[in-house]
Scaffold this active site. Structure first.
Site, PDB file in Angstrom:
ATOM      1  N   LYS A 202      55.612  38.097  35.167  1.00  0.00           N
ATOM      2  CA  LYS A 202      55.678  39.554  35.157  1.00  0.00           C
ATOM      3  C   LYS A 202      55.426  40.097  36.556  1.00  0.00           C
ATOM      4  O   LYS A 202      56.081  41.045  37.015  1.00  0.00           O
ATOM      5  CB  LYS A 202      54.627  40.094  34.188  1.00  0.00           C
ATOM      6  CG  LYS A 202      54.896  41.500  33.706  1.00  0.00           C
ATOM      7  CD  LYS A 202      55.935  41.512  32.606  1.00  0.00           C
ATOM      8  CE  LYS A 202      56.080  42.880  31.988  1.00  0.00           C
ATOM      9  NZ  LYS A 202      56.960  42.881  30.824  1.00  0.00           N
TER      10      LYS A 202
ATOM     11  N   TYR B 284      37.883  43.074  58.641  1.00  0.00           N
ATOM     12  CA  TYR B 284      36.616  42.853  57.941  1.00  0.00           C
ATOM     13  C   TYR B 284      35.486  43.437  58.786  1.00  0.00           C
ATOM     14  O   TYR B 284      35.652  44.492  59.389  1.00  0.00           O
ATOM     15  CB  TYR B 284      36.447  41.362  57.620  1.00  0.00           C
ATOM     16  CG  TYR B 284      35.390  41.083  56.584  1.00  0.00           C
ATOM     17  CD1 TYR B 284      35.415  41.724  55.340  1.00  0.00           C
ATOM     18  CD2 TYR B 284      34.352  40.204  56.840  1.00  0.00           C
ATOM     19  CE1 TYR B 284      34.434  41.500  54.390  1.00  0.00           C
ATOM     20  CE2 TYR B 284      33.366  39.962  55.895  1.00  0.00           C
ATOM     21  CZ  TYR B 284      33.413  40.613  54.663  1.00  0.00           C
ATOM     22  OH  TYR B 284      32.430  40.388  53.732  1.00  0.00           O
TER      23      TYR B 284
END
Length: 751
Positions: free
Chosen positions: A92, A37
C-alpha cells in the site's frame, strides 16, 4: 516459475521488502548533520512547541500517511494476523508513493479489540498527516473508523469500505449515462453485505441513487424488514432492510438495472443476468474470481451489458488505486481535518469525467495498444493514467475547502503546477511553456494531419487552449478519423488537393526556381507533399508555426522548412536542442540533430539560440562549451574550436549570460570543480546549457544521460529558424506533439 514463486523472489531480494527511508536534505558535512540533528534541530522543535501547526512547516507530517492494520481481513486471505499482513501494508505504501508521491509508515498492530485499536491509533496522531485503515474485519472496522473520525483531527479513511465505493461510483455514473438511465431511477441489487458493500450502497445514495431502490443480499438472501425485526441481521445491515418479500439473489436480480457484487465468485448465472432489465449494468467485483465472468455476462443476452470487475485482464477494472492516493493527496495539501462525503463525491465525479476524455498514448501502450474510448468497455480511467492525479486531487482539495474541512486554501492553477512537479521536472517545465502558450494561442500547422496521433493532438491543443491547430490533409479522411475516435470537435483542415492554393505553388516556385524546381514541380510538391505545403503556409503567414516529422526521417522532414522558411535574418544555422530534466536539475543539450561538424561560428550561434530557448522556459542560461579538454589543457584544432567560440561570445556585448569553455562535461556540471579547481571560470554555478562540439557527441551524450542517468527528455526543439518550426521524432506520442506545439506557440509569441 509461477506467480507465487516470482512474488516470493521479488520480496526477498536484498534488501527484503518493498520500502525504505531516504533523506530529503543534504547530510554530507558536519554542518549538515548539525542542522539535521543536534544542536540545530532544537530550533524547529521550539517553533512547533509554540504552534503545533508548524509541524506541517518543519517536518514531513504533511506528506506522511500511516497505513494501519491488525491483519484481521487481509485481501482474500482472511484473519492471518498483524505480522503476516505487513507485505500488503508495504505494498500500500508503494502505491501511495508511486501514484501520488505520498510517504507512508506501515503500522501493524496485534490487537483485535476495536476500542483498544482506536486508542493505539489515536496516540499516533502527532506523527501523521492522515490515517489509512486497511484490512480490518467487519463490523469492527465501522467502530474503529467512526470513533477515529470523531476523536482525531486528521483525515481517516478506511479504503476497504470507501475505495471500492468511490471507484465503482464513478463507473456507475458513466454506465448509467451510456445505458440511457438516471441514477435516481436505477433498481440496484447488492450481493454481499460486508463493509465494502454497505459503504458502496451509502455512497451510491450520495451520488443520487435512491435508498428505497436498493436491495441488499447476504448469504441468507434478501435483507428484509422482517429479518431485521427478527434480529437476523446486525445493526449495520439493518440500514438497508427493505419491506419486500423474502427471497434469494436470483429473486432480487429479476428486473434489476444494476448488479453490484462484493461477495464470492461464481454465484451469478447467465439466467440471472437474462432476468435483469434492459442494458443491465453488472459490477462483479469479487476477487480473484468475479460473481460471473466477463464473457459469461456479455454472452448472456443480446443487448449491451455494461460490465466491470476487479480484474486487470478485463475491461473496466474497479481498482482502489484510482482513489486513495489522490484522495489523500488532495486532503493532505489543504491540511484537511477529515475526508468527508463531499470529498468522496468530488473524487468519483472527477474520475467519471476523466473517462470521457481522450486517452494518452502511454496508457494505450500499457494495455496492448488496443483502442481505448469512452463506452461500455471504458467507463473508468485506467490505473496507470497519470492525469488522475491532476483531476482527482484538485477536486478533493476544493471540496475540502468548500465543505469547511480544510485548514488552508490553495490556488487551483498553482496547485496543478505543484502536482505536475511531483510527477517529474519535465512536467513542471512544460507547465511553464504551456501556460505561456495559453495566454496567446497561435495557429499551428500540422503537416501529417491525417495521422491519428496528429488528430488527437489537435483535439487536445484546442481543448486546452494551447493553440489553434490546422490539420493538413484530406478533409474526408480527417473528419472520419476524428469521428471514429469519438473526438467532439470540428478541426480546421487545409486540404491541398481541393483548396485554392495556386499562390502557394507560385511562392514555392519563386523561392526555388533557380535551385532545381520547375513551376510544374512546385505545383506538384504543394499538392502532394504536406511538408512543403505547411512550410509555404507558414512562410506566407497563413499559419504561425509548423510541426512535422512524425512519419518522416528527421533530415527529410527538416529539408522543406529549411528550403522555404530558412533561418532567421541574423542567424546562419539552425540547431536541435533537447531539454533533459532530472529530479533537481535541468540541462539544455545542443546540438543533437542538425550540424554534423560545426566550426566556432556555428558553435557560438548554437549557444546563443539555445540560451534564448532556455529563457522561454523561464530558465536563466549558464552555458558551457564542452570538450575533452579543460581551458587549454589539450591544444589541438578540436579543442580550439569550442575555446574560440567561448571567446567570441564573451567578446559580444549583446551576450548577457555567463558562458565559458572549453571544458569537460564534469567540470561543467559539478559546481565544486568549477569554483574550486577552476575558480577563474566565468561560470559561478553549474552550467545548464551544454553545447557539444559536434553532432555525434551531442546525440550520444543526451541519449546516455536519458537512458543511464534517468533523465526525461523534451524535444528535439529546433532553434534558429525564421519562423517557428519543430521536427518531431518518428513515433512520438500525442503528449510530445502537444508539448512541441506549446513550444512553437511561445516561439511565435516572440515574433
Amino acid at each position: 516459475m509461477g506467480l507465487d514463486e516470482d512474488a516470493l523472489d521479488y520480496h526477498r531480494t536484498d534488501p527484503p521488502g518493498k520500502v525504505e527511508i531516504s533523506t530529503t536534505k543534504p547530510t554530507n558535512t558536519q554542518r549538515d548533520l548539525s542542522l539535521a540533528y543536534s544542536p540545530g534541530v532544537a530550533a524547529p522543535c521550539m517553533e512547533i512547541h509554540e504552534d503545533e501547526t508548524d509541524a506541517y512547516t518543519y517536518t514531513a507530517k504533511g506528506n506522511l500517511v500511516g497505513v494501519v492494520s491488525n491483519g484481521s481481513a487481509v485481501l482474500g486471505l482472511g484473519n492471518i494476523g498483524a505480522q503476516a499482513s505487513k507485505p500488503v501494508m508495504e505494498g500500500k505504501g508503494v502505491l501511495f508513493k508511486r501514484f501520488a508521491d505520498i510517504d507512508v509508515f506501515d503500522i501493524e498492530l496485534e490487537e483485535d479489540d476495536p476500542h483498544k485499536l482506536v486508542e493505539a491509533i489515536k496516540m499516533m496522531e502527532p506523527t501523521f498527516g492522515g490515517i489509512n485503515l486497511e484490512d480490518i474485519k467487519a463490523p469492527e472496522c465501522f467502530t474503529v473508523e467512526e470513533r477515529l473520525r470523531e476523536e482525531v483531527d486528521i483525515p481517516v479513511f478506511h479504503d476497504d469500505q470507501h475505495g471500492t465505493a468511490i471507484i465503482s461510483g464513478a463507473a456507475l455514473v458513466n454506465a448509467a449515462e451510456i445505458a440511457g438511465k438516471e441514477l435516481e431511477d436505477l433498481e440496484i441489487v447488492f450481493s454481499g453485505a460486508g463493509a465494502s458493500a454497505l459503504a458502496t450502497a451509502r455512497f451510491y445514495v450520495s451520488l443520487g441513487a435512491r435508498k428505497e431502490n436498493i436491495l441488499m443480499c447476504d448469504s441468507s438472501g434478501i435483507i428484509t424488514t422482517a429479518r431485521a425485526e427478527a434480529g437476523d441481521v446486525n445493526e449495520y445491515k439493518r440500514e438497508f432492510a427493505r419491506d419486500v418479500p423474502e427471497g434469494d439473489l436470483a429473486d432480487a436480480m429479476n428486473g434489476a438495472d444494476v448488479f453490484v457484487g462484493l461477495s464470492i465468485g461464481g454465484i451469478v448465472s447467465q439466467e440471472m443476468v437474462r432476468s435483469m432489465g434492459d442494458n443491465p449494468i453488472i459490477f462483479a467485483m469479487a476477487n480473484p474470481d468475479p460473481e460471473i465472468s466477463y464473457h459469461d455476462a456479455k454472452d448472456a443476452r443480446d443487448d449491451d451489458v455494461i460490465m466491470a470487475t476487479g480484474r486487470s485482464d478485463y475491461p473496466n477494472q474497479v481498482n482502489n488505486v484510482l482513489g486513495f492516493p489522490f484522495i489523500f493527496r488532495g486532503a493532505l495539501d489543504v491540511r484537511a481535518t477529515e475526508i468527508n462525503e463531499a470529498m468522496k463525491v468530488a473524487a468519483a465525479r472527477a474520475l467519471a469525467d476523466l473517462a470521457r476524455q481522450d486517452v494518452p498514448d502511454a496508457v494505450v501502450k500499457a494495455y496492448g495498444d488496443q483502442p481505448i474510448q469512452f463506452g461500455p468497455d471504458y467507463i473508468i480511467p485506467k490505473p496507470v493514467d497519470p492525469r488522475v492525479l491532476f483531476r482527482v486531487a484538485p477536486a478533493v482539495a476544493q471540496a475540502a475547502i468548500d465543505s469547511g474541512a480544510a485548514r488552508t486554501a490553495l490556488d487551483t492553477a498553482e496547485y496543478e503546477a505543484q502536482l505536475e512537479a511531483r510527477l517529474g521536472k519535465s512536467r513542471e517545465m512544460m507547465r511553464v511553456v504551456l501556460n505561456k502558450a495559453k495566454s496567446d494561442p497561435k495557429r499551428v500547422a500540422l503537416a501529417e494531419g491525417e495521422d491519428e496521433k496528429m488528430i488527437r493532438a489537435a483535439y487536445q491543443m484546442q481543448e486546452q487552449g494551447i493553440a489553434d491547430p490546422i490539420l493538413i490533409g484530406d478533409q474526408n479522411t480527417i473528419t472520419r478519423t476524428a469521428t471514429n475516435l469519438g473526438l467532439e470537435f470540428t478541426p480546421t483542415v487545409a486540404d491541398p488537393t481541393t483548396g485554392e492554393y495556386d499562390s502557394y505553388a507560385d511562392r514555392l516556385y519563386d523561392l526555388r526556381q533557380r535551385k532545381g524546381i520547375t513551376r510544374s514541380e512546385a505545383t506538384d510538391l504543394v499538392r502532394r507533399d504536406t511538408n512543403y505545403f505547411g512550410s509555404v503556409m507558414v512562410e506566407e503567414g497563413d499559419a504561425d508555426a509548423l510541426l512535422t516529422g512524425l512519419t518522416h526521417h528527421y533530415p527529410s522532414a527538416l529539408r522543406p522548412p529549411l528550403q522555404v522558411i530558412g533561418t532567421a535574418e541574423d542567424v546562419e544555422y539552425a540547431a536541435g536542442v533537447y531539454l533533459l530534466t532530472f529530479k533537481n536539475r535541468i540541462v539544455f543539450c545542443a546540438d543533437a540533430t542538425v550540424n554534423q561538424d560545426p566550426d566556432e561560428e556555428v558553435l557560438a550561434e548554437v549557444t546563443k539560440q539555445t540560451a534564448k530557448l532556455a529563457r522561454r522556459f523561464n530558465v536563466e542560461p549558464r552555458a558551457a562549451l564542452l570538450s575533452y579538454s579543460n581551458f587549454g589543457s589539450v591544444n589541438n584544432e578540436g579543442t580550439r574550436k569550442p575555446r574560440r567560440a567561448a571567446a567570441m561570445l564573451q567578446a559580444d556585448p549583446e551576450i548577457d549570460f555567463p558562458v565559458d569553455g572549453e571544458m569537460q562535461a564534469d567540470t561543467a556540471v559539478v559546481e565544486d570543480i568549477l569554483t574550486g579547481t577552476y575558480e577563474f571560470s566565468e561560470l559561478e554555478e553549474a552550467a545548464n546549457v551544454l553545447v557539444f562540439p559536434n553532432l555525434e557527441s551531442g546525440n550520444i551524450g543526451y541519449k546516455l544521460l536519458q537512458r543511464l542517468g534517468g533523465a526525461e527528455a523534451i524535444g528535439p526543439m529546433l532553434v534558429g529558424m525564421d519562423k517557428p518550426v519543430h521536427v518531431l521524432q518518428r513515433g512520438d506520442e500525442v503528449k510530445d506533439i502537444v508539448n512541441l506545439a506549446g513550444v512553437a506557440v511561445v516561439d511565435a509569441q516572440q515574433d
